[in-house]
Design a protein around this motif. Structure first.
Motif, PDB file in Angstrom:
ATOM      1  N   LEU A  14       0.227   9.312  -0.437  1.00 13.21           N
ATOM      2  CA  LEU A  14      -0.817   9.631   0.536  1.00 13.21           C
ATOM      3  C   LEU A  14      -1.471   8.362   1.067  1.00 13.21           C
ATOM      4  N   ALA A  15      -1.746   7.409   0.168  1.00 16.59           N
ATOM      5  CA  ALA A  15      -2.351   6.157   0.613  1.00 16.59           C
ATOM      6  C   ALA A  15      -1.412   5.385   1.530  1.00 16.59           C
ATOM      7  N   ALA A  16      -0.114   5.377   1.204  1.00 17.72           N
ATOM      8  CA  ALA A  16       0.854   4.681   2.058  1.00 17.72           C
ATOM      9  C   ALA A  16       0.925   5.327   3.438  1.00 17.72           C
ATOM     10  N   PHE A  17       0.890   6.651   3.493  1.00 19.32           N
ATOM     11  CA  PHE A  17       0.927   7.330   4.789  1.00 19.32           C
ATOM     12  C   PHE A  17      -0.338   7.036   5.593  1.00 19.32           C
ATOM     13  N   THR A  18      -1.502   7.051   4.935  1.00 21.66           N
ATOM     14  CA  THR A  18      -2.759   6.821   5.643  1.00 21.66           C
ATOM     15  C   THR A  18      -2.825   5.408   6.222  1.00 21.66           C
ATOM     16  N   VAL A  19      -2.489   4.417   5.403  1.00 17.36           N
ATOM     17  CA  VAL A  19      -2.527   3.031   5.894  1.00 17.36           C
ATOM     18  C   VAL A  19      -1.466   2.822   6.972  1.00 17.36           C
ATOM     19  N   GLY A  20      -0.262   3.351   6.747  1.00 21.06           N
ATOM     20  CA  GLY A  20       0.790   3.224   7.754  1.00 21.06           C
ATOM     21  C   GLY A  20       0.420   3.885   9.063  1.00 21.06           C
ATOM     22  N   LEU A  21      -0.299   5.016   8.993  1.00 24.52           N
ATOM     23  CA  LEU A  21      -0.727   5.701  10.207  1.00 24.52           C
ATOM     24  C   LEU A  21      -1.682   4.830  11.018  1.00 24.52           C
ATOM     25  N   ALA A  22      -2.632   4.181  10.328  1.00 28.55           N
ATOM     26  CA  ALA A  22      -3.581   3.318  11.026  1.00 28.55           C
ATOM     27  C   ALA A  22      -2.887   2.106  11.639  1.00 28.55           C
ATOM     28  N   VAL A  23      -1.996   1.469  10.872  1.00 22.79           N
ATOM     29  CA  VAL A  23      -1.287   0.294  11.378  1.00 22.79           C
ATOM     30  C   VAL A  23      -0.399   0.676  12.565  1.00 22.79           C
TER      31      VAL A  23
END
Length: 548
Positions: free
Chosen positions: A378-387
């Motif tokens: 979930l954290a990887a998806f959230t950060v990747g979404l912002a980037v």
């Protein structure tokens, strides 16, 4: 009228207002009562709080979609309503209605209210609220505090200078437990209380939490009053060669035990509210005189992650070259850099929960922490979404495009690769605990992750087929072997490096248990309280030094 900035970023004002409203109320709920701030470290407090707010934002997006598709479902959530939903309500923008359901109107929607209560309790537990302060209080009670001469002298000076205390209390303080166990126990509490009063952050803590500070001061005033009366009585009886009643000794013992528990808990709360993590708290407690062993910690492999980042960019460049120049060089490099950043971030987030939360470290658990793997994903998806969104806005508005660009929702489908990578890496790092891993394991893990990433890449390509045909209706469909082969190579790269490195670091830190330490004896023990080995410190943490 939409502002130029919102228009350029393609942001709907109603979505922005709804998001800010939900964010404000979610943070307020997480921080209610405000004493939760003093019950865990800064990192755990803000980390779990931000994650809770992000989860509420996810619920907002889901509710917005539900209300857009079928406004009549509002009745399902509002179980107390009768008849049709008011047309004026359903006529509003769905984001605003969803935001009201998750903020001011939340108590009137039992389904959402219960869901939010469970989410809030879960993220409080994830942030160790209030367990972290209680854990530190219990840990400090394991006979690991030493009264130094300087601490004893400072406590005597405080008692003599305090207008509400009598000088006779200073005469009762000793720094040797063998002289008088009761007086030494009183001295420990007095020294710890004076240490608390001498902290630089104590006035700021008292101003932030006045109710907690005033209640603690009232308890300590009661503690000193009881001790003064007991010592005065024993002095009079001693002059007449008499002993105090057993009930009096038992009562003062309970008072001292309660005072020691209160001052330890207060010290823990004050330091937790001002320190980033438990390592900084332990360092400050050691300076006070507590014998807390230092914990060796694991740093993130910055050099290895940088090499993996370069490896991903190289793999993307080679793939572009093999595709016979189907993509311009500058575009290929930019997209390759974005892919590398997302995958390296996913690898770092696969390791982060293991260092922050005890339940995520397999060394502290009896089974695989599956929940931690989902948190990493979930954290990887959230950060990747912002980037990815920042990169998308940069491409659309500031970079010269060589052709049409996929809509952002379609581009987000590629984030499934980095999300899967974070989950799989977190899983593979726990394949072995402190045992010696077989030499072939890293290659098997690399091959397994390569196959998983290849299958994920094939699924994403199939998922994007309709978007690609809509964007390029007259072009040939893209070749499948390019993204599948690139995904497999990235999986093999990370799978053969990160888990192997992690187990090597753990094997150096986790040592077999040595002989039991000789038991130590406290000056005064409560019923059922035992002494012995000091509290075990988690072996695997996040930094190698206690200052991290």
């Amino acid at each position: 009228m939409m502002s130029p900035l919102l228009s350029a970023l393609e942001i709907d004002p109603s979505h922005l207002i709804a998001s800010l409203l939900v964010c404000f109320y979610a943070w307020k709920r997480f921080n209610t009562p405000n004493t939760v701030r003093s019950q865990t470290s800064q990192f755990q407090y803000y980390g779990s709080g931000v994650t809770y707010v992000a989860s509420c934002e996810g619920v907002l997006l889901l509710m917005t979609w539900v209300l857009k598709e079928n406004p009549g479902l509002l009745e399902v959530f509002h179980t107390g309503s009768e008849g049709q939903v008011d047309e004026k309500v359903t006529g509003l923008d769905a984001p605003v209605v969803a935001a009201l359901m998750l903020t001011t109107l939340l108590p009137t929607f039992p389904v959402l209210r219960d869901l939010d209560a469970k989410m809030l309790a879960f993220f409080h537990r994830m942030g160790a609220i209030p367990f972290n302060a209680l854990r530190w209080s219990q840990r400090l009670g394991c006979d690991c505090f030493t009264v130094t001469d300087s601490g004893l002298e400072r406590a005597k000076q405080y008692v003599r200078g305090a207008p509400d205390l009598q000088d006779d209390l200073a005469l009762q303080m000793v720094n040797e437990p063998g002289v008088d166990r009761m007086r030494y126990a009183f001295t420990e509490v007095a020294v710890l209380y004076v240490t608390y009063r001498d902290l630089d952050i104590q006035p700021r803590f008292g101003n932030a939490f006045p109710d907690v500070a005033s209640e603690f001061e009232s308890r300590m005033a009661n503690f000193f009053a009881h001790c003064l009366g007991y010592f005065a009585t024993t002095a009079q009886l001693s002059s007449s060669s008499m002993q105090p009643a057993p009930d009096a000794a038992e009562n003062i013992r309970k008072v001292i035990l309660a005072g020691a528990a209160d001052v330890r808990l207060m010290l823990a709360r004050v330091l937790l509210s001002s320190c980033i993590n438990d390592v900084a708290v332990a360092q400050k407690f050691r300076k006070m005189g507590f014998a807390i062993p230092a914990s060796k910690r694991i740093q993130l492999p910055y050099n290895l992650l940088c090499l993996d980042l370069l490896g991903v960019v190289s793999l993307f460049s080679i793939t572009t070259w093999l595709s016979a120049g189907a993509m311009p060089v500058e575009k290929a490099f930019a997209i390759g850099l974005l892919v590398a950043v997302n995958h390296v971030t996913a690898a770092a987030l696969a390791l982060l929960p293991k260092q922050v939360w005890n339940f995520a470290d397999i060394c502290q658990a009896k089974e695989r922490p599956i929940l931690a793997y989902f948190l990493s994903a979930l954290a990887a998806f959230t950060v990747g979404l912002a980037v990815s969104y920042c990169f998308y806005g940069l491409r659309v508005h500031y970079l010269v495009s060589s052709g049409p660009i996929l809509p952002f929702p379609a581009q987000c489908k590629w984030l499934l690769l980095s999300t899967m990578l974070a989950f799989a890496l977190a899983f593979e790092c726990d394949n072995y605990r402190s045992e010696a891993a077989p030499p072939w394991l890293r290659w098997v893990e690399g091959a397994g992750l390569a196959m998983l990433m290849a299958a994920t890449g094939a699924f994403v390509v199939h998922w994007l087929r309709a978007d690609q045909l809509q964007l390029h209706p007259h072009d040939m469909p893209p070749k499948l072997w390019l993204p599948i082969g690139l995904s497999a190579a990235i999986g093999a790269l990370f799978g053969s490096t990160i888990p192997h490195w992690y187990r090597a670091c753990v094997s150096q830190i986790v040592k077999p248990p040595g002989p039991d330490l000789p038991p130590t004896h406290s000056a005064i023990q409560g019923p059922g309280q035992t002494t012995g080995k000091p509290t075990e410190v988690p072996a695997v943490q996040f930094a190698e030094s206690d200052g991290g």
